[in-house]
Design an enzyme around this catalytic site. Structure first.
Site, PDB file in Angstrom:
ATOM      1  N   LEU A 116      19.529  20.613  17.880  1.00 23.90           N
ATOM      2  CA  LEU A 116      20.572  20.439  19.268  1.00 23.90           C
ATOM      3  C   LEU A 116      20.448  21.540  20.365  1.00 23.90           C
ATOM      4  O   LEU A 116      20.754  20.900  21.424  1.00 23.90           O
ATOM      5  CB  LEU A 116      21.849  20.216  18.543  1.00 23.90           C
ATOM      6  CG  LEU A 116      22.374  19.185  17.629  1.00 23.90           C
ATOM      7  CD1 LEU A 116      23.635  19.274  17.048  1.00 23.90           C
ATOM      8  CD2 LEU A 116      22.063  17.963  18.260  1.00 23.90           C
ATOM      9  N   SER A 117      20.024  22.709  20.120  1.00 25.25           N
ATOM     10  CA  SER A 117      19.820  23.367  21.072  1.00 25.25           C
ATOM     11  C   SER A 117      21.019  23.654  22.166  1.00 25.25           C
ATOM     12  O   SER A 117      20.874  23.634  23.175  1.00 25.25           O
ATOM     13  CB  SER A 117      18.498  23.311  21.939  1.00 25.25           C
ATOM     14  OG  SER A 117      17.384  23.446  21.168  1.00 25.25           O
ATOM     15  N   ASP A 163      12.224  17.747  26.463  1.00 21.72           N
ATOM     16  CA  ASP A 163      11.239  18.834  25.898  1.00 21.72           C
ATOM     17  C   ASP A 163       9.849  18.325  26.224  1.00 21.72           C
ATOM     18  O   ASP A 163       9.643  17.039  25.867  1.00 21.72           O
ATOM     19  CB  ASP A 163      11.355  19.271  24.379  1.00 21.72           C
ATOM     20  CG  ASP A 163      12.218  20.399  24.147  1.00 21.72           C
ATOM     21  OD1 ASP A 163      11.663  21.419  24.594  1.00 21.72           O
ATOM     22  OD2 ASP A 163      13.426  20.195  23.649  1.00 21.72           O
ATOM     23  N   ARG A 219       2.294  25.052  34.146  1.00 21.50           N
ATOM     24  CA  ARG A 219       3.459  24.603  33.485  1.00 21.50           C
ATOM     25  C   ARG A 219       3.995  23.248  34.447  1.00 21.50           C
ATOM     26  O   ARG A 219       4.712  22.596  34.191  1.00 21.50           O
ATOM     27  CB  ARG A 219       4.352  25.555  33.110  1.00 21.50           C
ATOM     28  CG  ARG A 219       4.211  26.146  31.884  1.00 21.50           C
ATOM     29  CD  ARG A 219       5.135  27.403  31.362  1.00 21.50           C
ATOM     30  NE  ARG A 219       6.332  26.658  31.151  1.00 21.50           N
ATOM     31  CZ  ARG A 219       6.461  26.175  29.736  1.00 21.50           C
ATOM     32  NH1 ARG A 219       5.428  26.348  28.837  1.00 21.50           N
ATOM     33  NH2 ARG A 219       7.701  25.816  29.381  1.00 21.50           N
ATOM     34  N   ASN A 249       7.498  19.203  28.328  1.00 21.32           N
ATOM     35  CA  ASN A 249       6.779  19.489  29.940  1.00 21.32           C
ATOM     36  C   ASN A 249       5.554  20.633  29.847  1.00 21.32           C
ATOM     37  O   ASN A 249       4.413  20.290  30.456  1.00 21.32           O
ATOM     38  CB  ASN A 249       7.702  19.901  31.045  1.00 21.32           C
ATOM     39  CG  ASN A 249       8.839  18.844  31.176  1.00 21.32           C
ATOM     40  OD1 ASN A 249       8.466  17.629  30.758  1.00 21.32           O
ATOM     41  ND2 ASN A 249       9.881  19.089  31.860  1.00 21.32           N
ATOM     42  N   GLY A 250       6.177  21.670  29.345  1.00 24.20           N
ATOM     43  CA  GLY A 250       4.958  22.821  29.262  1.00 24.20           C
ATOM     44  C   GLY A 250       3.814  22.274  28.252  1.00 24.20           C
ATOM     45  O   GLY A 250       2.690  22.456  28.846  1.00 24.20           O
ATOM     46  N   SER A 292      22.165  27.058  29.888  1.00 21.47           N
ATOM     47  CA  SER A 292      22.447  28.339  30.288  1.00 21.47           C
ATOM     48  C   SER A 292      21.472  29.429  29.656  1.00 21.47           C
ATOM     49  O   SER A 292      21.471  30.436  30.235  1.00 21.47           O
ATOM     50  CB  SER A 292      23.829  28.667  29.561  1.00 21.47           C
ATOM     51  OG  SER A 292      24.033  28.167  28.636  1.00 21.47           O
ATOM     52  N   GLU A 293      20.456  29.003  28.740  1.00 29.65           N
ATOM     53  CA  GLU A 293      19.795  30.128  28.316  1.00 29.65           C
ATOM     54  C   GLU A 293      18.329  29.972  28.942  1.00 29.65           C
ATOM     55  O   GLU A 293      17.283  30.707  28.793  1.00 29.65           O
ATOM     56  CB  GLU A 293      19.196  29.691  26.562  1.00 29.65           C
ATOM     57  CG  GLU A 293      20.436  30.033  25.752  1.00 29.65           C
ATOM     58  CD  GLU A 293      21.905  29.319  26.028  1.00 29.65           C
ATOM     59  OE1 GLU A 293      21.310  27.968  25.916  1.00 29.65           O
ATOM     60  OE2 GLU A 293      22.541  29.678  25.736  1.00 29.65           O
ATOM     61  N   ASN A 294      18.070  28.877  29.630  1.00 28.60           N
ATOM     62  CA  ASN A 294      16.938  28.642  30.432  1.00 28.60           C
ATOM     63  C   ASN A 294      16.521  29.851  31.516  1.00 28.60           C
ATOM     64  O   ASN A 294      15.538  29.887  32.045  1.00 28.60           O
ATOM     65  CB  ASN A 294      16.559  27.457  31.086  1.00 28.60           C
ATOM     66  CG  ASN A 294      16.401  26.127  30.092  1.00 28.60           C
ATOM     67  OD1 ASN A 294      16.800  25.234  30.381  1.00 28.60           O
ATOM     68  ND2 ASN A 294      15.760  26.575  29.041  1.00 28.60           N
ATOM     69  N   TRP A 307       2.575  19.209  27.667  1.00 30.41           N
ATOM     70  CA  TRP A 307       1.992  18.190  28.237  1.00 30.41           C
ATOM     71  C   TRP A 307       1.118  19.001  29.234  1.00 30.41           C
ATOM     72  O   TRP A 307      -0.095  18.578  29.318  1.00 30.41           O
ATOM     73  CB  TRP A 307       3.103  17.301  29.094  1.00 30.41           C
ATOM     74  CG  TRP A 307       2.500  16.165  30.006  1.00 30.41           C
ATOM     75  CD1 TRP A 307       2.317  14.999  29.445  1.00 30.41           C
ATOM     76  CD2 TRP A 307       1.876  16.149  31.027  1.00 30.41           C
ATOM     77  NE1 TRP A 307       1.719  14.180  30.155  1.00 30.41           N
ATOM     78  CE2 TRP A 307       1.417  14.703  31.291  1.00 30.41           C
ATOM     79  CE3 TRP A 307       1.448  17.121  32.220  1.00 30.41           C
ATOM     80  CZ2 TRP A 307       0.698  14.379  32.647  1.00 30.41           C
ATOM     81  CZ3 TRP A 307       0.895  16.734  33.325  1.00 30.41           C
ATOM     82  CH2 TRP A 307       0.608  15.276  33.480  1.00 30.41           C
TER      83      TRP A 307
HETATM   84  C1  FPP Z   1      11.608  21.404  28.555  1.00 29.44           C
HETATM   85  O1  FPP Z   1      10.231  21.530  28.543  1.00 29.44           O
HETATM   86  C2  FPP Z   1      12.048  21.095  29.942  1.00 29.44           C
HETATM   87  C3  FPP Z   1      12.808  21.863  30.761  1.00 29.44           C
HETATM   88  C4  FPP Z   1      13.321  23.098  30.435  1.00 29.44           C
HETATM   89  C5  FPP Z   1      13.209  21.349  32.156  1.00 29.44           C
HETATM   90  C6  FPP Z   1      13.644  19.957  32.314  1.00 29.44           C
HETATM   91  C7  FPP Z   1      13.374  19.573  33.832  1.00 29.44           C
HETATM   92  C8  FPP Z   1      12.833  18.838  34.623  1.00 29.44           C
HETATM   93  C9  FPP Z   1      12.512  17.491  33.648  1.00 29.44           C
HETATM   94  C10 FPP Z   1      12.895  18.659  35.893  1.00 29.44           C
HETATM   95  C11 FPP Z   1      14.286  18.988  36.517  1.00 29.44           C
HETATM   96  C12 FPP Z   1      15.098  17.964  36.382  1.00 29.44           C
HETATM   97  C13 FPP Z   1      15.861  16.875  36.929  1.00 29.44           C
HETATM   98  C14 FPP Z   1      16.804  16.173  36.475  1.00 29.44           C
HETATM   99  C15 FPP Z   1      15.103  16.584  38.192  1.00 29.44           C
HETATM  100  P1  FPP Z   1       9.497  22.914  28.135  1.00 29.44           P
HETATM  101  O2  FPP Z   1       9.365  23.466  29.596  1.00 29.44           O
HETATM  102  O3  FPP Z   1      10.244  23.684  27.129  1.00 29.44           O
HETATM  103  O4  FPP Z   1       8.143  22.262  27.370  1.00 29.44           O
HETATM  104  P2  FPP Z   1       7.497  23.107  26.065  1.00 29.44           P
HETATM  105  O5  FPP Z   1       8.723  22.771  25.018  1.00 29.44           O
HETATM  106  O6  FPP Z   1       6.223  21.918  25.848  1.00 29.44           O
HETATM  107  O7  FPP Z   1       7.121  24.452  26.522  1.00 29.44           O
END
Ligand code: FPP
Length: 222
Positions: free
Chosen positions: A177-178, A2, A15, A4-5, A48-50, A7
């Site tokens: 745990l999501s 968790d 994003r 990435n967004g 599966s929720e993404n 960051w």
């Molecule tokens: C959650 O951060 C992250 C994800 C839903 C995707 C994770 C995927 C990767 C790191 C890339 C692909 C994977 C591999 C194995 C190559 P978020 O987007 O929910 O961030 P936030 O909580 O800050 O919004």
């Protein structure tokens, strides 16, 4: 994985840039896993929720996944990494499924570390599938109802050939745990960090493992 967004948002970037940096973090962690002696590492890449995310973001994630498998396959082979996928990955686009199946086959004999990537994965869905498989075995007579125990159910989980889950790490300050590895978490140790996934380094992983090693695990005993 968790954060990435967030960051990306902190840096006024789209994003997708956060996800790209997330893949760099994945790469470093997979490299470190073998050196740190990890027998297995499971990464929650797409739940599966993404699918509820905007189509652009789903497309970005699928693109990154594809490139990751193509670019890193040789490194997996060189470093003894066996690739495994948990979840309903066969429902992904046919080209991705073909890439995954090819990578699974080419790394099947590697024994240093198992890298399990959770794709289109949900813990409840996995449990329902395992329960159905057990029910089917009872229906066809290959399993008696008396022997329908925890081991029989676990044999139908996507993780059936993996060691028990010891440590679950969640980044970015979330404490849920999501729907991840619900069955497998029964006696897992949980470790939470405020660090956003793109900033998560092998040093963080080593810190989590050192913390884990200092814990007393009783598995319900005293
Ligand atoms: C959650 O951060 C992250 C994800 C839903 C995707 C994770 C995927 C990767 C790191 C890339 C692909 C994977 C591999 C194995 C190559 P978020 O987007 O929910 O961030 P936030 O909580 O800050 O919004």
């Amino acid at each position: 994985m968790d954060g990435n967004g967030r960051w990306a948002k902190k840096r006024h970037l789209p994003r997708v840039m956060g996800h790209r940096r997330g893949v760099e973090a994945v790469r470093e962690i997979v490299r470190a896993a073998g050196d740190l002696g990890l027998e297995a590492l499971t990464l929650y890449a797409f739940s599966s929720e993404n699918w509820k995310r905007p189509p652009d973001e789903v497309g970005d994630l699928m693109g990154l996944l594809k490139r990751f498998i193509i670019a890193d396959l040789e490194e997996f082979r060189a470093n003894g990494v066996r690739l495994k996928v948990i979840g309903r990955y066969k429902d992904l686009a046919p080209d991705i499924v073909a890439l995954i199946d090819d990578a699974i086959e080419k790394t099947a004999h590697n024994t240093r570390t198992t890298l399990a990537v959770a794709l289109n994965y949900g813990g409840q869905d996995e449990l329902v599938r395992a329960a159905k498989a057990m029910a089917q075995r009872i229906a066809d007579g290959s399993l008696s109802p008396e022997n329908a125990d925890a081991d029989a159910l676990a044999a139908g989980l996507d993780t059936a050939d993996m060691p028990p889950l010891d440590l679950l790490i969640r980044t970015s300050g979330e404490q849920r745990l999501s729907n991840f590895l619900l069955w497998q978490c029964a006696y897992a140790e949980l470790w939470f960090t405020e660090t956003l996934w793109p900033d998560f380094t092998p040093a963080h992983l080593a810190e989590a493992m050192a913390d884990f090693a200092a814990r007393e695990r009783r598995f319900g005993g005293r």
